[in-house]
Design an enzyme around this catalytic site. Structure first.
Site, PDB file in Angstrom:
ATOM      1  N   GLU A 100      -2.989  30.331  50.929  1.00 30.48           N
ATOM      2  CA  GLU A 100      -2.891  30.389  49.473  1.00 30.48           C
ATOM      3  C   GLU A 100      -4.089  29.710  48.804  1.00 30.48           C
ATOM      4  OE1 GLU A 100      -0.890  32.066  47.552  1.00 30.48           O
ATOM      5  OE2 GLU A 100       0.594  32.713  49.012  1.00 30.48           O
ATOM      6  N   GLU A 146      -2.742  41.776  43.689  1.00 32.96           N
ATOM      7  CA  GLU A 146      -2.991  42.580  42.486  1.00 32.96           C
ATOM      8  C   GLU A 146      -2.228  42.087  41.264  1.00 32.96           C
ATOM      9  OE1 GLU A 146       0.223  46.216  42.928  1.00 32.96           O
ATOM     10  OE2 GLU A 146      -1.812  46.541  43.648  1.00 32.96           O
TER      11      GLU A 146
END
Length: 188
Positions: A100, A146
């Site tokens: 992350e 996205e």
């Protein structure tokens, strides 16, 4: 399954007697569960099952912390957050925090320290978050999902704490991480 004996009653923590699944999505599994309580009684609960998540507190040599200003549709606007996200299948919490940090902030860390664990919303969800301190940072290419609209910012830890104090930072995991980091650095 964890069996606990308290007050002469046996119950299982987090494991329902019966469960009816309502919805399974990419992130959550919502169900109606019949739960056995430590009092000996049973009750019906709406419970979200979640794989958990990991969070990176990236701190540079100038005591600046990496914060994301991220658009969150569910809250109707922008939030200040630490980099983090959901644990993927077969991934440890540390591997998730590393992934992350790389994907969202474009950073890799040479040093990682286990920091703390928190339950995000224990009243109806079993999501557990694992927070890690990341140091010895270097920039790499980010690779966001996205649906992620993110700005990366570096703020002095003192300024980030003031933002928590005046509610400019209102994300719980971020507030907990920053306050704990301040205590660790100050030695109190």
């Amino acid at each position: 399954m964890l069996l606990i004996k308290e007050n002469n009653h046996h119950f299982t923590r987090g494991h329902p007697i019966k469960r009816r699944t309502i919805h399974v999505g990419k992130v959550i599994d919502l169900g109606i569960e019949i739960a056995s309580l430590p009092t000996g009684g049973d009750c019906e609960l709406e419970i979200i099952r979640h794989p958990g998540g990991a969070v990176a507190l990236a701190l540079n040599s100038d005591n600046e912390v990496c914060l994301l200003r991220q658009y969150r549709y569910a809250t109707g606007g922008w939030l200040w957050e630490l980099p983090g996200g959901r644990l993927e299948q077969g991934e440890s919490a540390l591997e998730s925090a590393q992934r992350e940090l790389r994907e969202e902030a474009g950073l890799e860390a040479g040093k990682w320290q286990t920091f703390t664990e928190i339950w995000s919303t224990p009243g109806f969800c079993d999501e557990k978050l694992y927070l890690y301190l990341a140091r010895d940072l270097k920039s790499v290419e980010s690779c966001r999902d996205e649906d992620e609209v993110i700005e990366v910012h570096w703020l002095p830890l003192g300024e980030a704490i003031r933002m928590c104090d005046n509610n400019d930072i209102s994300d719980a995991k971020t507030m907990i991480g920053l306050y704990r980091l301040q205590r660790e650095i100050s030695g109190t």
